[in-house]
Scaffold this motif. Structure first.
Motif, PDB file in Angstrom:
ATOM      1  N   THR A 173      32.283  54.335  39.456  1.00  0.00           N
ATOM      2  CA  THR A 173      31.380  55.764  39.294  1.00  0.00           C
ATOM      3  C   THR A 173      30.937  56.056  40.768  1.00  0.00           C
ATOM      4  OG1 THR A 173      29.436  54.411  39.564  1.00  0.00           O
ATOM      5  CG2 THR A 173      30.365  55.428  37.190  1.00  0.00           C
ATOM      6  N   GLY A 174      31.609  55.994  41.632  1.00  0.00           N
ATOM      7  CA  GLY A 174      31.523  55.933  42.698  1.00  0.00           C
ATOM      8  C   GLY A 174      30.314  55.707  43.581  1.00  0.00           C
ATOM      9  N   LYS A 175      29.549  55.131  42.875  1.00  0.00           N
ATOM     10  CA  LYS A 175      28.101  54.897  43.271  1.00  0.00           C
ATOM     11  C   LYS A 175      28.426  53.629  44.540  1.00  0.00           C
ATOM     12  CE  LYS A 175      25.668  54.405  38.808  1.00  0.00           C
ATOM     13  NZ  LYS A 175      24.695  53.805  37.362  1.00  0.00           N
ATOM     14  N   ASP A 176      27.266  53.819  44.781  1.00  0.00           N
ATOM     15  CA  ASP A 176      27.596  52.822  46.351  1.00  0.00           C
ATOM     16  C   ASP A 176      27.196  51.337  45.901  1.00  0.00           C
ATOM     17  OD1 ASP A 176      26.741  55.088  48.411  1.00  0.00           O
ATOM     18  OD2 ASP A 176      24.365  53.883  48.096  1.00  0.00           O
ATOM     19  N   GLY A 177      28.524  51.252  46.925  1.00  0.00           N
ATOM     20  CA  GLY A 177      28.935  49.892  46.608  1.00  0.00           C
ATOM     21  C   GLY A 177      29.606  49.153  45.484  1.00  0.00           C
ATOM     22  N   MET A 178      30.566  50.698  44.510  1.00  0.00           N
ATOM     23  CA  MET A 178      30.930  49.584  43.496  1.00  0.00           C
ATOM     24  C   MET A 178      32.303  49.711  44.034  1.00  0.00           C
ATOM     25  SD  MET A 178      29.852  49.752  40.627  1.00  0.00           S
ATOM     26  CE  MET A 178      28.310  49.080  41.642  1.00  0.00           C
ATOM     27  N   ARG A 179      33.293  50.042  44.919  1.00  0.00           N
ATOM     28  CA  ARG A 179      34.235  50.186  45.557  1.00  0.00           C
ATOM     29  C   ARG A 179      34.662  48.289  46.279  1.00  0.00           C
ATOM     30  NH1 ARG A 179      38.698  51.409  47.931  1.00  0.00           N
ATOM     31  NH2 ARG A 179      39.510  50.383  49.749  1.00  0.00           N
ATOM     32  N   LEU A 180      33.722  47.983  47.065  1.00  0.00           N
ATOM     33  CA  LEU A 180      32.984  47.020  47.507  1.00  0.00           C
ATOM     34  C   LEU A 180      33.393  45.975  45.781  1.00  0.00           C
ATOM     35  CD1 LEU A 180      32.809  44.568  49.367  1.00  0.00           C
ATOM     36  CD2 LEU A 180      30.627  44.494  49.366  1.00  0.00           C
ATOM     37  N   LEU A 181      32.117  45.849  44.829  1.00  0.00           N
ATOM     38  CA  LEU A 181      32.544  45.100  43.487  1.00  0.00           C
ATOM     39  C   LEU A 181      32.827  45.051  43.063  1.00  0.00           C
ATOM     40  CD1 LEU A 181      28.887  46.049  41.963  1.00  0.00           C
ATOM     41  CD2 LEU A 181      29.049  43.657  43.421  1.00  0.00           C
ATOM     42  N   ASN A 182      34.473  46.422  42.856  1.00  0.00           N
ATOM     43  CA  ASN A 182      35.152  46.486  42.029  1.00  0.00           C
ATOM     44  C   ASN A 182      36.504  45.353  43.362  1.00  0.00           C
ATOM     45  OD1 ASN A 182      34.848  47.821  39.780  1.00  0.00           O
ATOM     46  ND2 ASN A 182      35.685  49.198  41.251  1.00  0.00           N
ATOM     47  N   ARG A 183      36.712  45.679  44.309  1.00  0.00           N
ATOM     48  CA  ARG A 183      37.425  44.721  45.113  1.00  0.00           C
ATOM     49  C   ARG A 183      37.118  43.394  44.739  1.00  0.00           C
ATOM     50  NH1 ARG A 183      38.667  47.244  50.663  1.00  0.00           N
ATOM     51  NH2 ARG A 183      40.149  45.378  50.821  1.00  0.00           N
ATOM     52  N   GLU A 184      35.742  42.679  44.944  1.00  0.00           N
ATOM     53  CA  GLU A 184      35.450  41.261  44.402  1.00  0.00           C
ATOM     54  C   GLU A 184      35.316  40.583  43.699  1.00  0.00           C
ATOM     55  OE1 GLU A 184      30.766  41.344  45.924  1.00  0.00           O
ATOM     56  OE2 GLU A 184      31.909  40.726  48.001  1.00  0.00           O
ATOM     57  N   ARG A 185      35.964  41.702  43.096  1.00  0.00           N
ATOM     58  CA  ARG A 185      35.775  41.616  40.654  1.00  0.00           C
ATOM     59  C   ARG A 185      37.551  40.772  40.931  1.00  0.00           C
ATOM     60  NH1 ARG A 185      34.647  44.079  35.317  1.00  0.00           N
ATOM     61  NH2 ARG A 185      35.561  43.058  34.103  1.00  0.00           N
ATOM     62  N   ALA A 186      38.168  41.531  41.531  1.00  0.00           N
ATOM     63  CA  ALA A 186      39.543  41.318  41.824  1.00  0.00           C
ATOM     64  C   ALA A 186      40.116  40.583  42.641  1.00  0.00           C
ATOM     65  CB  ALA A 186      40.681  42.363  42.232  1.00  0.00           C
ATOM     66  N   ALA A 187      39.411  39.853  43.979  1.00  0.00           N
ATOM     67  CA  ALA A 187      39.671  38.933  44.045  1.00  0.00           C
ATOM     68  C   ALA A 187      39.168  37.435  43.491  1.00  0.00           C
ATOM     69  CB  ALA A 187      39.288  39.474  45.869  1.00  0.00           C
ATOM     70  N   ASP A 188      38.241  37.352  42.812  1.00  0.00           N
ATOM     71  CA  ASP A 188      37.714  36.342  41.784  1.00  0.00           C
ATOM     72  C   ASP A 188      39.082  36.083  41.028  1.00  0.00           C
ATOM     73  OD1 ASP A 188      35.317  35.907  43.605  1.00  0.00           O
ATOM     74  OD2 ASP A 188      34.140  37.487  41.729  1.00  0.00           O
ATOM     75  N   LEU A 189      39.280  36.843  40.051  1.00  0.00           N
ATOM     76  CA  LEU A 189      40.345  37.338  39.123  1.00  0.00           C
ATOM     77  C   LEU A 189      41.449  36.226  39.758  1.00  0.00           C
ATOM     78  CD1 LEU A 189      40.832  37.067  36.161  1.00  0.00           C
ATOM     79  CD2 LEU A 189      42.098  40.091  36.831  1.00  0.00           C
ATOM     80  N   ALA A 190      42.058  36.534  40.792  1.00  0.00           N
ATOM     81  CA  ALA A 190      42.797  36.132  41.326  1.00  0.00           C
ATOM     82  C   ALA A 190      43.408  35.013  42.015  1.00  0.00           C
ATOM     83  CB  ALA A 190      43.477  37.258  42.375  1.00  0.00           C
ATOM     84  N   LEU A 191      41.829  34.168  42.338  1.00  0.00           N
ATOM     85  CA  LEU A 191      41.675  33.023  43.065  1.00  0.00           C
ATOM     86  C   LEU A 191      41.788  32.828  41.539  1.00  0.00           C
ATOM     87  CD1 LEU A 191      38.986  34.183  45.722  1.00  0.00           C
ATOM     88  CD2 LEU A 191      41.621  32.802  45.993  1.00  0.00           C
ATOM     89  N   ASN A 192      40.847  32.547  40.851  1.00  0.00           N
ATOM     90  CA  ASN A 192      40.495  31.986  39.620  1.00  0.00           C
ATOM     91  C   ASN A 192      42.392  31.359  38.687  1.00  0.00           C
ATOM     92  OD1 ASN A 192      37.772  31.328  39.647  1.00  0.00           O
ATOM     93  ND2 ASN A 192      37.890  33.396  38.395  1.00  0.00           N
TER      94      ASN A 192
END
Length: 104
Positions: free
Chosen positions: A74-93
């Protein structure tokens, strides 16, 4: 380790590319496991509704598995960071699961 023809045919954000990345890392690093991520963290115009935008591939000697999700674009503030964190969590798991599976 991704073939040029893969990038041309499937693009950088594809399951095929993610698999080739993980397999390439596994071979080049002579590692027991390898994790690769590709995808969109920021807003993307025209991404089809049914297409995942973030792909994580994990490889080990038993094979390669892939998981993906559709990020919030959506481009809302913080979404890029949240998307990157979610990808990192998935990768680490995925890495943890691969490590635990290799211990058995």
């Amino acid at each position: 380790g991704v073939k040029g023809e893969t990038l041309e045919r499937f693009t950088a954000v594809s399951v095929k590319t993610a698999k080739e990345m993980a397999n390439g890392i596994l071979k080049m690093a002579n590692a027991d496991i390898a994790i690769a991520t590709t995808g969109y963290a920021s807003p993307v115009e025209g991404l089809p509704e049914n297409e995942k935008g973030v792909i994580v591939a994990g490889s080990d000697m038993s094979g390669t598995e892939v998981e993906s999700f559709r990020p919030n674009l959506t481009g809302k503030d913080g979404m890029r960071l949240l998307n990157r964190e979610r990808a990192a969590d998935l990768a680490l798991n995925m890495a943890i699961e691969k490590i635990e599976g290799n211990k058995q």
